[in-house]
Write an enzyme that holds these catalytic residues in place. Structure first.
Site, PDB file in Angstrom:
ATOM      1  N   CYS A   1      63.823 120.264 -92.754  1.00  0.00           N
ATOM      2  CA  CYS A   1      63.378 121.491 -92.718  1.00  0.00           C
ATOM      3  C   CYS A   1      64.268 122.477 -93.804  1.00  0.00           C
ATOM      4  O   CYS A   1      65.358 122.565 -93.682  1.00  0.00           O
ATOM      5  CB  CYS A   1      63.759 122.116 -91.504  1.00  0.00           C
ATOM      6  SG  CYS A   1      63.488 123.875 -91.186  1.00  0.00           S
TER       7      CYS A   1
ATOM      8  N   CYS B   1      58.488 124.006 -98.078  1.00  0.00           N
ATOM      9  CA  CYS B   1      58.756 123.992 -96.664  1.00  0.00           C
ATOM     10  C   CYS B   1      57.865 122.485 -96.193  1.00  0.00           C
ATOM     11  O   CYS B   1      56.912 122.161 -96.871  1.00  0.00           O
ATOM     12  CB  CYS B   1      57.761 125.001 -96.263  1.00  0.00           C
ATOM     13  SG  CYS B   1      57.526 124.998 -94.225  1.00  0.00           S
TER      14      CYS B   1
HETATM   15  N1  DGL Z   1      59.149 122.955 -92.075  1.00  0.00           N
HETATM   16  C1  DGL Z   1      59.976 124.162 -92.007  1.00  0.00           C
HETATM   17  C2  DGL Z   1      60.737 124.156 -93.607  1.00  0.00           C
HETATM   18  O1  DGL Z   1      60.823 123.207 -94.179  1.00  0.00           O
HETATM   19  C3  DGL Z   1      59.619 125.453 -91.666  1.00  0.00           C
HETATM   20  C4  DGL Z   1      58.698 125.898 -90.557  1.00  0.00           C
HETATM   21  C5  DGL Z   1      59.143 127.029 -89.674  1.00  0.00           C
HETATM   22  O2  DGL Z   1      58.976 128.193 -90.118  1.00  0.00           O
HETATM   23  O3  DGL Z   1      59.530 126.559 -88.654  1.00  0.00           O
HETATM   24  O4  DGL Z   1      61.068 125.172 -93.671  1.00  0.00           O
END
Ligand code: DGL
Length: 270
Positions: free
Chosen positions: A75, A189
């Site tokens: 993330c 993301c």
């Molecule tokens: N998957 C997350 C990232 O890589 C973000 C998504 C969220 O806002 O929770 O930033």
């Protein structure tokens, strides 16, 4: 016989599956646990101090329950904020996911690069520093998307999202100046490659063809650097997913998880 190592792959939701898939392909012989803090999704809308405290709390419980040999924070929104605190607090090695600005800027011919991430990730000082240090004379456009992670989750859960909604979130990535056009878009993301690889939406909705950079293969290489390559004779081990909300996945989500080789496990105590 030496026990197989355990790798915990962590995200706010389903985006980390794009990283999980690469890690599982690189090390099919390890015990893999996928943990989604869906009770707190989306991380992109959380206040920074609240998010730091939350990730540390959830991580403490996951580490106590699963005793991983390595944790992948799949993330960008969390990694660009909380990796130093995680490394300070826990002994286990962490591999983070941060915007792939260096490879994008060195690959761009037009020198126009866009970074598409959550609004939080594109605001982070960490991201700005990556651009200052690795921008390679590129003009980098930061595009904070308020909704794309949620749209990607919805699609994966079988709730159809319109082309118009996705196109609106990515439109600002396409910049044309003095006869040059953006040629490289960093997917900053982990949810967004779901829309690219699995759902084939981003390429179709791009205003012109660009190179979308997904960091997942580089993260899997880093995992192999730290833990070594897969043992050739080992059989793939079953992997399972944990959701902090404790909600049982719907049939559609369970089918999507199965495509990643995951079964939904018992809810985490968070
Ligand atoms: N998957 C997350 C990232 O890589 C973000 C998504 C969220 O806002 O929770 O930033």
């Amino acid at each position: 016989m030496i026990a197989a190592p355990t790798i915990l792959v962590f995200d706010s939701g389903l985006g980390g599956l794009t990283v999980f898939r690469e890690v599982a392909a690189a090390r099919p012989d390890v015990r893999l646990v996928y943990a989604a803090d869906d009770a707190f999704f989306p991380y992109g809308r959380q206040d920074e101090a609240v998010l730091v405290a939350r990730v540390i709390e959830v991580m403490a419980q996951l580490i106590a329950a699963h005793r991983p040999d390595l944790v992948v924070v799949a993330c960008n929104t969390a990694s660009t904020l909380v990796l130093p605190q995680l490394r300070e607090k826990f002994k286990v090695p962490f591999v983070g996911t941060v915007p792939a600005i260096k490879p994008a800027c060195s690959a761009s011919n037009s020198k126009l690069v866009s970074v598409l991430g959550t609004e939080a990730t594109v605001k982070r000082e960490y991201t700005r520093t990556l651009i200052r240090e690795h921008g390679n004379n590129c003009a980098v456009t930061l595009v904070g998307s308020p909704r794309l992670a949620e749209l990607a989750e919805a699609e994966l859960k079988g709730e159809p999202v319109s082309d118009r909604d996705i196109a609106a979130e990515i439109a600002s990535c396409f910049v044309a100046v003095d006869g040059r056009r953006t040629d490289t878009v960093v997917l900053a993301c982990t949810h967004y490659p779901l829309l690219l690889l699995l759902l084939q939406r981003l390429e179709r909705l791009a205003l012109w063809p660009v190179n979308f950079i997904d960091p997942a293969p580089a993260i899997a290489r880093r995992v192999v650097d730290l833990l070594g390559p897969a043992r050739p004779s080992a059989n793939p081990l079953p992997a399972h997913a944990i959701f902090t909300s404790g909600k049982a996945p719907t049939t559609t989500l369970a089918a999507a998880l199965a495509r990643f080789g995951l079964a939904a496990g018992a809810p985490a105590r968070v």
